[in-house]
Design a protein around this motif. Structure first.
Motif, PDB file in Angstrom:
ATOM      1  N   ILE A   6      38.164  40.406 -66.591  1.00 48.11           N
ATOM      2  CA  ILE A   6      37.332  41.499 -65.823  1.00 48.11           C
ATOM      3  C   ILE A   6      38.167  42.841 -66.061  1.00 48.11           C
ATOM      4  N   THR A   7      37.413  43.988 -66.528  1.00 48.39           N
ATOM      5  CA  THR A   7      38.116  45.207 -66.571  1.00 48.39           C
ATOM      6  C   THR A   7      38.386  45.580 -65.117  1.00 48.39           C
ATOM      7  N   ASP A   8      39.495  46.661 -64.860  1.00 49.25           N
ATOM      8  CA  ASP A   8      39.787  47.179 -63.752  1.00 49.25           C
ATOM      9  C   ASP A   8      38.663  47.957 -62.906  1.00 49.25           C
ATOM     10  N   ALA A  11      36.249  45.183 -61.823  1.00 45.04           N
ATOM     11  CA  ALA A  11      36.719  44.550 -60.675  1.00 45.04           C
ATOM     12  C   ALA A  11      36.354  45.414 -59.343  1.00 45.04           C
ATOM     13  N   ALA A  12      36.634  46.771 -59.410  1.00 46.14           N
ATOM     14  CA  ALA A  12      36.703  47.706 -58.561  1.00 46.14           C
ATOM     15  C   ALA A  12      35.191  47.761 -57.948  1.00 46.14           C
ATOM     16  N   VAL A  13      34.290  47.760 -58.771  1.00 45.66           N
ATOM     17  CA  VAL A  13      32.774  47.779 -58.379  1.00 45.66           C
ATOM     18  C   VAL A  13      32.602  46.409 -57.768  1.00 45.66           C
ATOM     19  N   ILE A  14      32.947  45.281 -58.224  1.00 42.13           N
ATOM     20  CA  ILE A  14      32.650  43.910 -57.801  1.00 42.13           C
ATOM     21  C   ILE A  14      33.357  43.903 -56.262  1.00 42.13           C
ATOM     22  N   GLU A  19      32.465  44.080 -50.364  1.00 48.65           N
ATOM     23  CA  GLU A  19      32.871  44.491 -48.997  1.00 48.65           C
ATOM     24  C   GLU A  19      31.436  45.249 -48.382  1.00 48.65           C
ATOM     25  N   GLU A  20      30.777  46.029 -49.149  1.00 45.25           N
ATOM     26  CA  GLU A  20      29.742  46.766 -48.806  1.00 45.25           C
ATOM     27  C   GLU A  20      28.590  45.813 -48.159  1.00 45.25           C
ATOM     28  N   VAL A  70      35.585  33.996 -60.082  1.00 42.74           N
ATOM     29  CA  VAL A  70      34.253  33.906 -61.335  1.00 42.74           C
ATOM     30  C   VAL A  70      34.063  32.103 -61.168  1.00 42.74           C
ATOM     31  N   VAL A  71      32.739  31.896 -61.170  1.00 41.90           N
ATOM     32  CA  VAL A  71      32.303  30.742 -61.274  1.00 41.90           C
ATOM     33  C   VAL A  71      31.429  30.297 -62.261  1.00 41.90           C
ATOM     34  N   TYR A  72      31.326  29.377 -62.953  1.00 39.99           N
ATOM     35  CA  TYR A  72      30.120  29.054 -64.002  1.00 39.99           C
ATOM     36  C   TYR A  72      29.955  27.268 -64.240  1.00 39.99           C
ATOM     37  N   GLN A  73      28.861  27.011 -64.663  1.00 41.52           N
ATOM     38  CA  GLN A  73      28.836  25.613 -65.010  1.00 41.52           C
ATOM     39  C   GLN A  73      29.318  25.417 -66.358  1.00 41.52           C
ATOM     40  N   PRO A  74      29.873  24.203 -66.659  1.00 42.34           N
ATOM     41  CA  PRO A  74      30.503  23.770 -67.913  1.00 42.34           C
ATOM     42  C   PRO A  74      29.494  23.935 -68.994  1.00 42.34           C
ATOM     43  N   ARG A  75      28.283  24.081 -69.022  1.00 44.55           N
ATOM     44  CA  ARG A  75      27.357  24.381 -70.279  1.00 44.55           C
ATOM     45  C   ARG A  75      27.682  25.940 -70.479  1.00 44.55           C
ATOM     46  N   VAL A  76      28.193  26.670 -69.638  1.00 42.88           N
ATOM     47  CA  VAL A  76      28.229  28.246 -69.753  1.00 42.88           C
ATOM     48  C   VAL A  76      29.806  28.391 -70.277  1.00 42.88           C
ATOM     49  N   ALA A  77      30.749  27.421 -70.071  1.00 45.79           N
ATOM     50  CA  ALA A  77      31.971  27.774 -70.742  1.00 45.79           C
ATOM     51  C   ALA A  77      32.116  28.304 -71.945  1.00 45.79           C
ATOM     52  N   PRO A  78      31.369  27.868 -73.021  1.00 49.28           N
ATOM     53  CA  PRO A  78      31.568  28.231 -74.435  1.00 49.28           C
ATOM     54  C   PRO A  78      31.374  29.759 -74.514  1.00 49.28           C
ATOM     55  N   TYR A  79      30.321  30.336 -73.634  1.00 49.32           N
ATOM     56  CA  TYR A  79      29.800  31.530 -73.549  1.00 49.32           C
ATOM     57  C   TYR A  79      30.509  32.549 -72.930  1.00 49.32           C
ATOM     58  N   VAL A  80      31.559  32.211 -71.960  1.00 43.33           N
ATOM     59  CA  VAL A  80      32.532  33.078 -71.180  1.00 43.33           C
ATOM     60  C   VAL A  80      33.904  32.968 -71.877  1.00 43.33           C
ATOM     61  N   ALA A  81      34.288  31.788 -72.642  1.00 44.84           N
ATOM     62  CA  ALA A  81      35.638  31.991 -73.053  1.00 44.84           C
ATOM     63  C   ALA A  81      35.764  33.242 -73.916  1.00 44.84           C
ATOM     64  N   GLY A  82      36.813  33.852 -73.423  1.00 48.82           N
ATOM     65  CA  GLY A  82      37.268  35.224 -73.972  1.00 48.82           C
ATOM     66  C   GLY A  82      36.329  36.181 -73.801  1.00 48.82           C
ATOM     67  N   ALA A  83      35.290  36.183 -72.944  1.00 43.92           N
ATOM     68  CA  ALA A  83      34.403  37.167 -72.640  1.00 43.92           C
ATOM     69  C   ALA A  83      35.002  38.339 -71.790  1.00 43.92           C
ATOM     70  N   VAL A  84      34.674  39.512 -71.840  1.00 41.68           N
ATOM     71  CA  VAL A  84      34.902  40.506 -70.709  1.00 41.68           C
ATOM     72  C   VAL A  84      33.763  41.036 -70.035  1.00 41.68           C
ATOM     73  N   ILE A  85      34.183  41.036 -68.929  1.00 37.46           N
ATOM     74  CA  ILE A  85      33.024  41.786 -67.880  1.00 37.46           C
ATOM     75  C   ILE A  85      33.527  43.091 -67.739  1.00 37.46           C
ATOM     76  N   GLU A  86      32.521  44.172 -67.965  1.00 39.89           N
ATOM     77  CA  GLU A  86      33.002  45.647 -67.788  1.00 39.89           C
ATOM     78  C   GLU A  86      32.009  46.199 -66.906  1.00 39.89           C
ATOM     79  N   TYR A  87      32.524  47.325 -66.638  1.00 38.18           N
ATOM     80  CA  TYR A  87      31.411  48.290 -65.801  1.00 38.18           C
ATOM     81  C   TYR A  87      31.110  49.404 -66.801  1.00 38.18           C
ATOM     82  N   ILE A  88      29.951  49.923 -66.927  1.00 42.19           N
ATOM     83  CA  ILE A  88      29.703  51.125 -67.646  1.00 42.19           C
ATOM     84  C   ILE A  88      29.163  51.981 -66.713  1.00 42.19           C
TER      85      ILE A  88
END
Length: 105
Positions: A6-8, A11-14, A19-20, A70-88
């Protein structure tokens, strides 16, 4: 296993949303859907979830804004491995984006 990152900025938006909206204790769930007839790539979904299944994979990520769980189901694991969550945050477009360097086939 390679974990999701997760980019900084994301993470700040999350953490601000948690909180809000008083979502303390909830995890950020990553899910993946497919519409192969129109798009061969996975469509990522992010939402807050206060429940986990026994086989869910949980990834706690320490960021400058705080710990993001962060939580995900085992079937999703291949799609999140190495993935980056960014905020644009651009004029007319504020959104989360998930990119993965090498999508599974």
């Amino acid at each position: 296993a390679t974990r999701v990152r997760i980019t900084d900025a994301a993470a700040a938006v999350i953490m601000r949303v948690i909180e809000e909206h008083q979502l303390a204790g909830q995890r950020l769930r990553v899910d993946v859907g497919f519409t192969p007839q129109t798009d061969p790539f996975p469509q990522y979904q992010l939402f807050f979830d206060n429940q986990t299944a026994p086989d869910d994979e949980i990834c706690d990520i320490d960021t400058p804004a705080g710990r993001v769980s962060v939580v995900y189901q085992p079937r999703v694991a291949p799609y999140v491995a190495g993935a980056v969550i960014e905020y644009i945050d651009q004029p007319g477009r504020e959104a989360f984006r998930i990119t993965q360097p090498t999508p599974p086939r």
